[in-house]
Design an enzyme around this catalytic site. Structure first.
Site, PDB file in Angstrom:
ATOM      1  N   TYR A 252      25.167  50.571  36.455  1.00 17.72           N
ATOM      2  CA  TYR A 252      25.186  48.946  36.523  1.00 17.72           C
ATOM      3  C   TYR A 252      24.445  48.644  37.780  1.00 17.72           C
ATOM      4  O   TYR A 252      23.679  47.726  37.719  1.00 17.72           O
ATOM      5  CB  TYR A 252      26.494  48.658  36.672  1.00 17.72           C
ATOM      6  CG  TYR A 252      26.785  47.089  36.770  1.00 17.72           C
ATOM      7  CD1 TYR A 252      26.193  46.290  35.707  1.00 17.72           C
ATOM      8  CD2 TYR A 252      27.298  46.484  37.852  1.00 17.72           C
ATOM      9  CE1 TYR A 252      26.694  44.858  35.894  1.00 17.72           C
ATOM     10  CE2 TYR A 252      27.992  45.193  37.780  1.00 17.72           C
ATOM     11  CZ  TYR A 252      27.222  44.307  36.962  1.00 17.72           C
ATOM     12  OH  TYR A 252      27.513  42.958  36.808  1.00 17.72           O
TER      13      TYR A 252
ATOM     14  N   ILE B 263      33.832  37.362  39.463  1.00 15.60           N
ATOM     15  CA  ILE B 263      34.054  36.099  39.114  1.00 15.60           C
ATOM     16  C   ILE B 263      35.292  35.887  38.294  1.00 15.60           C
ATOM     17  O   ILE B 263      35.798  36.784  37.557  1.00 15.60           O
ATOM     18  CB  ILE B 263      32.795  35.666  37.986  1.00 15.60           C
ATOM     19  CG1 ILE B 263      31.609  35.873  38.511  1.00 15.60           C
ATOM     20  CG2 ILE B 263      32.885  34.176  37.556  1.00 15.60           C
ATOM     21  CD1 ILE B 263      31.125  34.985  39.853  1.00 15.60           C
TER      22      ILE B 263
HETATM   23  N1  LIG Z   1      31.691  38.449  35.395  1.00 17.05           N
HETATM   24  C1  LIG Z   1      31.466  38.816  36.729  1.00 17.05           C
HETATM   25  O1  LIG Z   1      32.268  39.059  37.412  1.00 17.05           O
HETATM   26  C2  LIG Z   1      29.961  39.211  37.050  1.00 17.05           C
HETATM   27  C3  LIG Z   1      28.894  39.075  35.974  1.00 17.05           C
HETATM   28  N2  LIG Z   1      27.512  39.356  36.518  1.00 17.05           N
HETATM   29  C4  LIG Z   1      26.733  39.561  35.604  1.00 17.05           C
HETATM   30  O2  LIG Z   1      26.619  38.087  34.721  1.00 17.05           O
HETATM   31  C5  LIG Z   1      26.154  38.491  33.487  1.00 17.05           C
HETATM   32  C6  LIG Z   1      27.317  37.974  32.602  1.00 17.05           C
HETATM   33  O3  LIG Z   1      28.581  38.415  32.793  1.00 17.05           O
HETATM   34  P1  LIG Z   1      29.902  38.561  31.793  1.00 17.05           P
HETATM   35  O4  LIG Z   1      29.969  37.230  31.045  1.00 17.05           O
HETATM   36  O5  LIG Z   1      30.922  38.626  32.885  1.00 17.05           O
HETATM   37  O6  LIG Z   1      29.541  40.034  30.946  1.00 17.05           O
HETATM   38  P2  LIG Z   1      30.527  40.436  29.838  1.00 17.05           P
HETATM   39  O7  LIG Z   1      30.575  42.010  29.908  1.00 17.05           O
HETATM   40  O8  LIG Z   1      31.685  39.549  29.651  1.00 17.05           O
HETATM   41  O9  LIG Z   1      29.426  39.903  28.639  1.00 17.05           O
HETATM   42  C7  LIG Z   1      28.227  40.659  28.449  1.00 17.05           C
HETATM   43  C8  LIG Z   1      27.753  40.204  26.690  1.00 17.05           C
HETATM   44  O10 LIG Z   1      26.615  40.984  26.703  1.00 17.05           O
HETATM   45  C9  LIG Z   1      26.717  41.189  25.193  1.00 17.05           C
HETATM   46  N3  LIG Z   1      25.784  42.329  24.708  1.00 17.05           N
HETATM   47  C10 LIG Z   1      25.883  43.696  25.069  1.00 17.05           C
HETATM   48  N4  LIG Z   1      25.018  44.217  24.444  1.00 17.05           N
HETATM   49  C11 LIG Z   1      24.285  43.306  24.082  1.00 17.05           C
HETATM   50  C12 LIG Z   1      22.893  43.227  23.221  1.00 17.05           C
HETATM   51  N5  LIG Z   1      22.525  44.450  23.073  1.00 17.05           N
HETATM   52  N6  LIG Z   1      22.028  42.399  22.920  1.00 17.05           N
HETATM   53  C13 LIG Z   1      22.627  41.098  23.249  1.00 17.05           C
HETATM   54  N7  LIG Z   1      23.931  41.128  23.874  1.00 17.05           N
HETATM   55  C14 LIG Z   1      24.689  42.120  24.366  1.00 17.05           C
HETATM   56  C15 LIG Z   1      28.312  41.380  24.990  1.00 17.05           C
HETATM   57  O11 LIG Z   1      28.417  41.318  23.713  1.00 17.05           O
HETATM   58  C16 LIG Z   1      29.107  40.500  25.679  1.00 17.05           C
HETATM   59  O12 LIG Z   1      29.374  39.503  25.046  1.00 17.05           O
HETATM   60  C17 LIG Z   1      26.093  39.953  33.415  1.00 17.05           C
HETATM   61  O13 LIG Z   1      24.654  40.281  33.547  1.00 17.05           O
HETATM   62  C18 LIG Z   1      26.611  40.378  34.739  1.00 17.05           C
HETATM   63  O14 LIG Z   1      26.157  41.564  35.068  1.00 17.05           O
HETATM   64  C19 LIG Z   1      27.405  39.575  37.955  1.00 17.05           C
HETATM   65  C20 LIG Z   1      28.247  39.766  38.917  1.00 17.05           C
HETATM   66  C21 LIG Z   1      29.793  39.387  38.583  1.00 17.05           C
HETATM   67  C1  LIG Z   2      31.115  42.193  40.264  1.00 16.97           C
HETATM   68  C2  LIG Z   2      30.549  42.550  39.186  1.00 16.97           C
HETATM   69  O1  LIG Z   2      29.413  42.600  38.762  1.00 16.97           O
HETATM   70  C3  LIG Z   2      31.495  42.793  37.831  1.00 16.97           C
HETATM   71  N1  LIG Z   2      32.638  41.778  37.839  1.00 16.97           N
HETATM   72  C4  LIG Z   2      32.311  44.042  37.970  1.00 16.97           C
HETATM   73  O2  LIG Z   2      33.123  44.133  38.415  1.00 16.97           O
HETATM   74  O3  LIG Z   2      31.307  45.143  37.438  1.00 16.97           O
END
Ligand SMILES: NC(=O)C1=CN([C@@H]2O[C@H](COP(=O)(O)OP(=O)(O)OC[C@H]3O[C@@H](n4cnc5c(N)ncnc54)[C@H](O)[C@@H]3O)[C@@H](O)[C@H]2O)C=CC1
Ligand SMILES: CC(=O)[C@H](N)C(=O)O
Length: 373
Positions: A195, A225
């Protein structure tokens, strides 16, 4: 072939010239031979452009995860419901499907993604698809495909169609050799998760496309988040969401990190606010293209104490998950976001007490354990 030769000549001329190439529009490598940019400039499908005063036409990839639905809600309020398209490979819940445009999009399908961008005249793309830290370690080949190959597709399409592109990065883009307390924007980045490696790659590739092709790439490194109405997707910071649900449902919480594991965290409203702000910031204000953003930093023990102010009967135990603990131990403890605060006026609204009381008012104090018994 002559076209390819001419483009190659232009590329080599650019490489030989000094400077970063800002403002010089050269097509990304993948476009050679197939790009609509090679179609006559009066081709009607490529001639639509938006004036500054028009709303952007937005696509969110991976929009059904923890963050995407909230982002769509915020952007639809600002730009109009039909100007914001959510996409994912999963089936949306009824309320999401009926809240505005949704489309199936697998970011690994380059042609389909390009078609969506063209047919919907997309101008801004928020690229949220990813496998997070813990699920990424459980399936490295898939994480590599989605987080790296998928990003390449998005970058090429964004450059080809002059999109403004937002890609989130993370505290996970740092590693054990980075300074951890605090972690500045620019320092050693040697993460030890797929990641983290994929996110450093995204930061570097986005910045490279910015300097090389003029792509309007913008990136924020998010902390963990915390949200009430959406579930985290398999990360190391997930415990900080789960504690609220378990506290309300059962009055017991088993934490998978050690009590003194300090990590930067943020309430979802602050995260989405920052995302919109950096996308709306004038390009001249951005001295960098990848910024840390920060709000608070706490340990499981400190979070539990704050939660116990609302649910004193909460019992917390610890059953450490070795994979998640090793990841957390290599991540920043405090995040230095002074550049974001200086350049585009970033300011968070939620500290720990506000976060906890907001989570409980959202989740409903009516359903508290005390009343369930
Ligand atoms: N939630 C957090 O704490 C944090 C999130 N982020 C970043 O923010 C972004 C969103 O995070 P979240 O909503 O928490 O992630 P999440 O894991 O909840 O959602 C990711 C989404 O990507 C989709 N996905 C997977 N493979 C796919 C594909 N081949 N084509 C299209 N979609 C696909 C999944 O179905 C899922 O709905 C990510 O890039 C993550 O790295 C960064 C830091 C913290
Ligand atoms: C901080 C992030 O990118 C995410 N919530 C994780 O824990 O992988």
């Amino acid at each position: 072939m002559p076209i390819v030769k001419n483009v190659s000549r232009a590329v080599s001329q650019l490489l030989q010239s000094s400077g970063c190439g800002c403002g010089i529009s050269i097509v990304p490598v993948r476009c050679i031979g197939v790009s609509p940019r090679q179609v006559a400039s009066d081709a009607s499908f490529h001639s639509v452009s938006f004036s500054e005063s028009d709303h952007p036409r937005v696509l969110i990839t991976g929009g059904l995860g923890q963050l995407g639905v909230g982002l769509a809600k915020l952007l639809r309020k600002r730009f109009g419901k039909n100007n914001v398209i959510l996409s994912d490979i999963r089936k949306p819940a009824d309320h999401v499907f009926h809240s505005g445009p949704f489309i199936y999009s697998d970011i690994l399908d380059y042609k389909n993604l390009r078609e969506i961008v063209v047919n919907n005249r997309i101008t801004w793309l928020f690229h949220y698809s990813a496998l997070l830290s813990a699920v990424g370690e459980a399936n490295v080949p898939l994480a590599r495909a989605v987080n790296i190959t998928g990003l390449h597709n998005v970058l090429d399409i964004a450059a080809e169609h002059n999109l403004r592109l937002f890609v989130p990065s993370t505290i996970g883009a740092f590693g054990p050799t980075s300074p951890r307390d605090p972690t500045p924007d620019l320092c050693i980045q040697r993460p030890r998760t797929i990641y983290g490696v994929s996110k450093v790659h995204a930061e570097l590739m986005g910045e490279y496309y910015h300097y090389r092709y003029g792509l309007d790439f913008r990136c924020l490194r998010y902390p963990g988040i915390i949200s009430a109405d959406s579930q985290p997707g398999g990360g190391t910071t997930d415990y900080a969401v789960q504690i609220f649900h378990d506290a309300i449902k059962t009055g017991k919480f088993q934490c998978n990190l050690k009590p003194d594991t300090r990590l930067p965290m943020m309430y979802i409203d602050d995260c989405l606010k920052a995302t919109l702000e950096v996308m709306e910031a004038p390009a001249e204000a951005l001295t960098m293209r990848t910024y840390n953003i920060s709000a608070m930093s706490f340990t499981p023990e400190e979070l539990a104490q704050e939660v116990q102010k609302h649910i004193p009967e909460l019992q917390v135990t610890y059953n450490v998950d070795e994979v998640r603990q090793a990841i957390a131990d290599s991540w920043p403890m405090n995040f230095d976001d002074s550049n974001a605060r200086r350049d585009w006026g970033w300011k968070h609204d939620y500290d720990l007490p506000e976060l906890v009381s907001t989570m409980f008012s959202f989740l409903g104090s009516d359903s508290r354990i005390a009343q369930a018994n």
